[in-house]
Scaffold this active site. Sequence first.
Site, PDB file in Angstrom:
ATOM      1  N   ASP A 196       2.362 -34.877  15.708  1.00 44.02           N
ATOM      2  CA  ASP A 196       1.424 -33.809  16.045  1.00 44.02           C
ATOM      3  C   ASP A 196       0.211 -33.796  15.117  1.00 44.02           C
ATOM      4  O   ASP A 196      -0.706 -33.010  15.312  1.00 44.02           O
ATOM      5  CB  ASP A 196       2.143 -32.449  15.978  1.00 44.02           C
ATOM      6  CG  ASP A 196       2.446 -31.908  17.370  1.00 44.02           C
ATOM      7  OD1 ASP A 196       3.034 -30.827  17.469  1.00 44.02           O
ATOM      8  OD2 ASP A 196       2.062 -32.583  18.353  1.00 44.02           O
ATOM      9  N   ASP A 227      15.457 -23.707  19.304  1.00 43.11           N
ATOM     10  CA  ASP A 227      16.671 -24.503  19.432  1.00 43.11           C
ATOM     11  C   ASP A 227      17.831 -23.659  19.971  1.00 43.11           C
ATOM     12  O   ASP A 227      18.461 -24.030  20.975  1.00 43.11           O
ATOM     13  CB  ASP A 227      17.025 -25.160  18.092  1.00 43.11           C
ATOM     14  CG  ASP A 227      16.677 -24.271  16.901  1.00 43.11           C
ATOM     15  OD1 ASP A 227      16.385 -24.825  15.831  1.00 43.11           O
ATOM     16  OD2 ASP A 227      16.702 -23.029  17.058  1.00 43.11           O
TER      17      ASP A 227
END
Lengths: 727, 402
Positions: A188, A332
Amino acid sequence: MNLTGMFRARRAAQGTTSPYVLDRPTCAVLVLVVVALLALMIIVPMDVEQQMLFSAGCMIAALVLRRAANRVAILAMVVLSVVASLRYMYWRLTSSLGFDNWLNMLFGYGLVLAELYALLVLLFGYLQTAWPLQRKPYPLPADSSVWPTVDVFIPTYNEPLDIIKLTAFAAQAIDWPKDKLRVYVLDDGRRDEFREFCESVGIGYIIRPDNNHAKAGNLNFALTQTSGEYIAIFDADHVPTRSFLQVGMGWFLKDPKLAMLQTPHFFFSPDPFEKNLDTFRSVPNEGELFYGLVQDGNDLWNATFFCGSCAIIKRAPLEKVGGIAVETVTEDAHTALKLNRLGYNTAYLAIPQAAGLATESLSGHIGQRIRWARGMAQIFRTDNPLLGKGLSLGQRFCYLNAMLHFFYGLPRLVFLTAPLAYLIFEAQIFQAPALLIVAYALPHILLASVTNSTIQGRFRHSFWNEVYESVLAWYIMRPVLLAMVNPKLGKFNVTAKGGMIDESYFDWKMARPYIVVLALNLIGMLVGVAKLGFDPDASAVTLLINLVWTLYNIIISAAAVAVASEARQIRAEPRVFATLPAMLGLANGKTIACQTNDFSQRGVGIHLPEGVQVACGEEVHVSLFRDGEEGVFPASVVFSHGQTLGLNFANLTLQQQSELARLTFSRADTWAKSWGTGVVDTPLGALAEVTGIGWRGICLLSRATFDESVRHVRALSFTFKSTPRNP
Amino acid sequence: MSTSSDISSLFKLFGGRSAHYQEISQEDEKQSSMERWPGVAKVELSGVAAEPAVLTPSGAAVRPALFAAVAPVSPAMAPEPAPSPEAVPQAKAVAAPYAAPDWASESLHSLLGKLAQEDRREVVNAPVRVTRPRPNLANIKIIAVISAKGGVGKSTLAAGLSAVMQRQGRAVLALDLDPQSALINHLGVAIDPMQVAAEGLAHCVADAQMRDFCQPTPSGVFVLPYGMVDEGQRRTFERQLEDEPDWLAQQLSELQLADGSVVVLDTPPGPSAYLQQALSVANVAVVVSLADAASYATLPMIDRLLSTYTADRADFYGATYVINQVDQSRKLSKDITQIMRGILGGRVAGIIHRDQSIAEALAYNQSVLDYDPSGQGCHDLQAIALNVLAKLFATQRSEQLA
């Protein structure tokens, strides 16, 4: 597979004609009878002596059962503890409330609410951890041509290249058919050096045009660019062993509905608690309870949740839930919840097969926990596990407990300051005779302690729970409350890793809340002792109870203060302690057979045999072995003292770096060997431990205060002296 | 099937079976090693030598005699082979005044110590074809150190193995079958080219006793050097060896070594009469090779030689390989080592790293075990010696249990 499923399967395997098998109606009646008996035990009123006897009986039974410590004994202890605690709560709610003035009401109800929270978490905790599943690795078929394809994702944003290199090399070294394993770095940060590295090593490099939704968005974009049947995810600094896939993938082939398998996050460097309190590898660290026990317990109820790294996810189910969840900052756990809702299974293997760096400083650690707490509160608000379809009851309770856990901020602060209500404000928060309080509360506390110690002893020492919670309580309270009010607030902040602490210092800013609590409790202590000595009206027993509680709070908050004293970090690169066979090749052609003390990417510590010395500054070749394999690396001696050498590697080629990773970090058993090997808990021992740390905290605080005041005085006198004299 | 130590320790900690684990990375590495060197073709070796053969049930319960220990148990079957009628009466006549003492009940040390003080016999050089019943050497263990090429370190290894085994408590006799007669120098006896041991194995023709020429060495190992012979003597000796295929066996049995003794045979490189003799008596053959392409190319040849001379022997446990002078910082050495390990598998007793100390020890007239005990060369030697000992005595133990 949940409990009912297991029983059903076993019954099916045995055949249904056994006379011992209980059919539904009999089972139901039995359960009702047991519940009725227990309810009776909880409700029946007793006077002080009877209650004391009852408590003593329960305690003795618990101590006897503790010796056995097998699963059935643990269940029995749980029952005893639940009975004692419910009995206490029933009495508390029916006989000890009833306040006359608003001050009492405020403190009184506040405390009761905190206690109710603690009881709820205790009960759910028993549900979660009394019967860990202890899943074993399932073998893969011998024919490796039927093994599925796996993509390994390594998402990164601002981590340095060195950290990624190690993870990438280790991922390449995983024992899996080369044509079925693809490693990708998801950058990223879109950095050129990363791209060059990936190209020269032969792994994939994926970038996207924006950084929306941080890591979740990064992973989701990579999903669109790849095609492996399974995805293994590792954080930038989580280095997998070579056996990671062969240990984990078997279950996927056995259970077609399995969507996610999680393995522990193991840290080879000490976290701020271990570093600052010097308890590395002797006291289990904070994460060990979760990865050692809680997730294992969740596995029984098919409620294991994804932890963001060191896991394998099946692509098809993941795509069905729309990829990694982006609605909350704990993407998550939320993804796993969604998978469970769709009827997929999740699994946990309590075998450390990847290791990484713990957070560097207390502030970094707290930042990470704030994010988790915020995320869990967001999920609680937006996708509550108690509501909605698709989850079994066990799953609902396990997820609920995972979220409830993070609400400890306010209750913990209440507990830390409750006795001050009486000592300083003279508020009567317990409307009951003191002895009765002791008779009810003591078994509740003690049985819970002993039972939890038996269940968790390998992974968490008694009283450390309070220390961890106290350190974090003030900080997570506000984000959690905010998120409960409005889940949209709050952003993802990346946990900083890999920094270096040059000088030891006392983190005043972080420590402020603990110092305040400590100070308040100290004042309360003084007031209470004064009253005990000089006030004839005060009830001695009540004072004593509150003073003991205050003393306990002092110990805990002083221990929290000790954590804020950041220890100096000697090396930038944390080393892994391991004893591996090694060899030194000297410049004169001779060799020394030796062993390693530790290793890292940068260098290795060597233990020489007796009678051999190597001078500092020498250039050597160090060989590391893994069975028949040997890698030779050029190094120079930077430290030599007696039989201990410190070597730094010379500039290694990429090939050499890869080989180094294969021979060291990729070893299958390095993390497994240190798993759960700390000192097993004994409550009294742990109390001594924490008291020692508390005392250390007070000393550190005094010294830091002294140093600070000296500094200020000196600064003042300096400015005074440097005022120019009038000519 | 995985035999890696880290995999087996992982599964031991957490349950599950390491048998299912596939060492994929290792296989890939071996594959790429082969592909890197186009001159290195794949070789196929027979698997015959790999399995330990079944022992003839001699049943002797042998305790390894400590070198300085007291007398061993009653003698195992090492009977004095009865010479057949056409045997050498004239040699016997020469030897007649010599009364053989009761060898069998004493340890090798005292036996050979006595020898050193006795007069030497006259050596009779008449080659005689003798056919005698095959002697039984079941009470001792014999290692033959062989190689296809020269200069690979056979004598060094033979001496090193002898020294390590002696330190492990075995009684060891090192026998030099190589006309270079270099073995004695590796055992700590001073090198003086002017005074190479005059008498040795090559003089043991006819009925001359081998024990006359055994010498003690500072390391405690006894050595029987090849001896200084001229070309005529050498050719005569070799012809005798060819005429009497069991010559060495007979000589060894006549030595009447203590039970559990180990005999280490050093041989010249390549095919020779000495190799044939050695392989006709050895329990284990240790094949020495370097980690280079030339040695790799000769593996099939040595494999063939092994099959030829040991195929019909029941007490040959197998061949084990040692890769010498390995330097894993060099790509070729590293790859060839890996390829050899791949082909030979469990038959590799170990590798010896290139270590200057080994060469220097010889120049200093010391055993490498004394010269540089903390060096890798020494460690590798010890590991290999233990491996070979295990192979030698493992079959014995399993026979004991049977």
